[in-house]
Scaffold this motif. Structure first.
Motif, PDB file in Angstrom:
ATOM      1  N   ALA A 149       5.883  -2.315   5.574  1.00 50.38           N
ATOM      2  CA  ALA A 149       5.813  -1.482   4.378  1.00 50.38           C
ATOM      3  C   ALA A 149       7.221  -1.079   3.976  1.00 50.38           C
ATOM      4  O   ALA A 149       8.066  -0.815   4.832  1.00 50.38           O
TER       5      ALA A 149
ATOM      6  N   ILE B  69       3.064  -2.799   0.660  1.00 54.55           N
ATOM      7  CA  ILE B  69       2.580  -3.192   1.983  1.00 54.55           C
ATOM      8  C   ILE B  69       2.389  -4.696   1.964  1.00 54.55           C
ATOM      9  O   ILE B  69       1.654  -5.230   1.126  1.00 54.55           O
TER      10      ILE B  69
ATOM     11  N   LEU C 275      -0.712   4.626   6.570  1.00 51.95           N
ATOM     12  CA  LEU C 275       0.729   4.721   6.381  1.00 51.95           C
ATOM     13  C   LEU C 275       1.022   6.137   5.907  1.00 51.95           C
ATOM     14  O   LEU C 275       0.509   6.576   4.876  1.00 51.95           O
TER      15      LEU C 275
ATOM     16  N   PRO D 171      -4.150   1.253   3.665  1.00 55.31           N
ATOM     17  CA  PRO D 171      -3.795  -0.077   3.158  1.00 55.31           C
ATOM     18  C   PRO D 171      -4.988  -0.926   2.750  1.00 55.31           C
ATOM     19  O   PRO D 171      -4.829  -1.885   1.991  1.00 55.31           O
TER      20      PRO D 171
END
Length: 660
Positions: free
Chosen positions: A212, A229, A260, A283
């Motif tokens: 990322a 990502i 994340l 994600p």
């Protein structure tokens, strides 16, 4: 009070500076990057030092480390990685190195022109780094060839087709940062460009399968960046996150790789205040969750540290709070607990079981030191570890001053009192205003440290006025849109409160500031004659000219408005309109390579002072930026400022600093 010349500022400049920590995956090794003077004493260089996690042994230089090694981090098997320019590099630039336990160094990756940042996966051998590619380059080899050809033909030109052109004290381009990923023996994968100003903000999932990174804002959306990502094996983008008017920083994956974590910042505009929080990005689903919806301490959190235990959503972070920067813990149910009672913390590391933390702790009366914390105990005092950089006893004491703003808001400041201060011999006062304006006097300052002035006999007031961080969103609301309004009045209110003390001399005062603090020094120069001397370091003077010259011109135009159509804030807050009122002697300090507050601001101020016949000195450093970095230049700033204050505040004879 005797005011014999002090050499404390020389000791301060020579002091080693711990700048970062890295903890081995098994928790047995703690490595600090430490900046010290080189052999000639003309610049700071970094080395890697072992710190005993138990606090029993003295720190020792990591076997095989040499000057220039920095940014330590560990791989999953405990190998120590770092950046360094050691060894022949063609073209020159920092490479990524590994250091074995017996001190043997191996170059892991070298990118033509250098590597700026890197990260290692926590549960695999995957490594990612940030490096640049010139337009037309498809890999490191073609990039090297283009670099060589530009150098051969003496070309340094950059063709800009959009802004920004500068950021953080450097010219941008023509190369743009890219994220590269190394998995096993396969060649590095280019996972994508990050934009001109996006270098270094990246993360790897624990298994190394996903990378990322943040992509910089564009001219079309200067207040918005993007989180990308991507697949770490192919570079293919899996998902992007963005929110209009917001920017994301410091990405890090949770221990199971399912989320994340990032800081999300909404910058100040003409109509809205700064707002900062921590968010979790999914994600897979694309869902974004605010992790701190009711937390009102900042703006400005530090990088978030997730639990190393898969499935555990506990996390730790830092954030300003009323003159401190504590460590906070967020539990899975959303409960936030402050873990530290005092001080300012950076470079958090968590042990493999999540039971303890290591960090660098400093305070206004304590240089940075490595410490150990219980990972869950509220308002604790840390266990100090043996670290380089101890200055010994300081020449005075630290206390607080409190006042009330014109709107009833509770204000506070730190006050440094020199040794011997008392009603029978009241001390002269220096008011020292921080930069920002979003910032706070909470940690050990690298420049404009108060203790050299205390060593010379001055009390030093360190106010946190409106727009300072650590006092909740209300502190931002009350200062929005009036740079020279309420922040200035808060500084004066805290000054009045301090001077009500019998151990301070209200007839001998001065005010100094850096960046935004320098702007308030210029504001004071046109609003009051109560100070005997003023010092502006990298301060704003002409706001209309500033917003078109600074490297953050789009950001500041959002705050002040377009001067062609919304002139109110420029006319209300730009000190240069009142240059005819300048009467107070002033020292100006500025670097020629300052892109945040261009040196033209200080030049214009100096011209106005001369035109008004006001005693003024301009300490100019052609090769310094927004801050002063070179140790000998730092010495000159302290020496010049001390001599200037002694002359105008105490009536001493002016002494020209050596080498000037």
């Amino acid at each position: 009070m005797a005011n014999a010349p002090s050499t404390f500022h020389q000791r301060l400049v020579e002091q080693p500076r711990p700048t970062g920590l890295a903890l081995a995956p098994d928790g047995t090794r703690l490595v600090a990057s430490v900046q010290s003077l080189d052999e000639e004493g003309s610049r700071y260089v970094s080395e890697l030092w072992e710190v005993d996690p138990a606090g029993r042994r003295d720190p020792r230089l990591v076997t095989g480390s040499c000057q220039g090694d920095r940014a330590p981090a560990f791989t999953v098997d405990g190998t120590l990685l770092f950046l360094s320019e050691r060894g022949p590099q063609e073209p020159p630039g920092a490479a990524l190195w590994a250091l074995t336990a017996n001190g043997e160094a191996e170059r892991i990756a070298h990118h033509p022109g250098g590597t700026t940042a890197f990260t290692a996966a926590s549960r695999s051998a995957t490594i990612a780094w940030t490096a640049a590619l010139l337009p037309g380059a498809v890999d490191a080899d073609t990039h090297a060839a283009l670099l060589h050809e530009r150098d051969r033909q003496g070309v340094t030109a950059v063709l800009y087709e959009a802004t920004p052109t500068r950021a953080d004290g450097a010219d941008l381009g023509p190369a743009e940062p890219h994220a590269f990923v190394l998995r096993g023996d396969a060649p590095p994968i280019d996972a994508g460009g990050q934009g001109l100003a996006g270098a270094g903000d990246m993360a790897l999932s624990p298994d190394g399968s996903v990378v990322a990174y943040t992509r910089a804002p564009t001219s079309a959306a200067p207040d918005t960046n993007v989180v990308v990502i991507a697949d770490a094996s192919t570079g293919a983008k899996r998902r992007t996150f963005s929110r209009p008017g917001h920017q994301y920083y410091g990405p890090v994956f949770t221990a199971d790789g399912t989320r994340l974590l990032c800081e999300r910042q909404k910058e100040e505009t003409y109509d809205t205040e700064w707002q900062v929080t921590l968010v979790a990005l999914d994600p897979v689903s694309g869902e974004e969750t605010d992790l701190l919806p009711d937390f009102d301490n900042w703006p400005w959190p530090g990088r978030v540290i997730p639990s190393p235990v898969p499935g555990d959503t506990t996390l730790w972070f830092t954030g300003d709070e009323r003159g401190h920067c504590p460590v906070f813990r967020r539990d899975p149910d959303g409960t936030v607990t402050r873990l530290t009672a005092s001080g300012a913390y950076t470079s958090l590391c968590v042990t493999p079981d999540g039971a303890a933390l290591y960090a660098l702790r400093s305070a206004l009366d304590s240089p940075p030191r490595a410490v150990r914390l219980d990972a869950g105990k509220p308002d604790q005092h840390p266990v100090f570890l043996k670290t380089l950089g101890d200055l010994g006893p300081l020449p005075g004491t630290l206390t607080e001053v409190h006042a009330t703003g014109d709107d009833g808001f509770a204000l506070r400041a730190w006050l440094v009192l020199p040794e011997g201060a008392g009603p029978d011999d009241p001390s002269p006062l220096l008011v020292n205003v921080h930069g920002g304006p979003q910032g706070s006097w909470s940690d050990w300052p690298g420049q404009w440290n108060p203790w050299p002035f205390a060593a010379r006999g001055y009390a030093v007031l360190l106010p946190d006025p409106a727009l300072s961080s650590g006092y909740g969103q209300r502190m931002q609301e009350r200062g929005r849109g009036q740079y020279g309004g309420r922040p200035y009045h808060d500084v004066i209110a805290l000054t009045d409160a301090a001077l009500a003390r019998p151990d301070l001399d209200a007839s001998r005062t001065a005010l100094a500031g850096w960046s935004f603090g320098g702007y308030l020094a210029g504001r004071a120069a046109t609003r009051t004659d109560r100070f005997r001397a003023l010092v502006s370091h990298a301060g704003l003077w002409n706001l209309e000219a500033f917003q078109s010259e600074t490297d953050m011109h789009t950001y500041f135009r959002e705050i002040f408005g377009d001067p062609r159509t919304r002139r109110e804030r420029y006319e209300a807050d730009s000190p240069h309109f009142n240059a005819a009122k300048l009467t107070t002697p002033m020292l100006i300090v500025h670097g020629g390579n300052d892109y945040r507050v261009p040196v033209s601001q200080s030049m214009a101020l100096h011209h106005d002072l001369q035109r008004q016949g006001v005693p003024a000195k301009f300490l100019y450093f052609p090769d310094e930026g927004h801050g002063i970095e070179a140790p000998n230049h730092l010495r000159l700033v302290y020496e010049t400022a001390l001599n200037f204050l002694d002359h105008h505040v105490l009536g001493a004879e002016w002494k020209q600093p050596g080498l000037l």
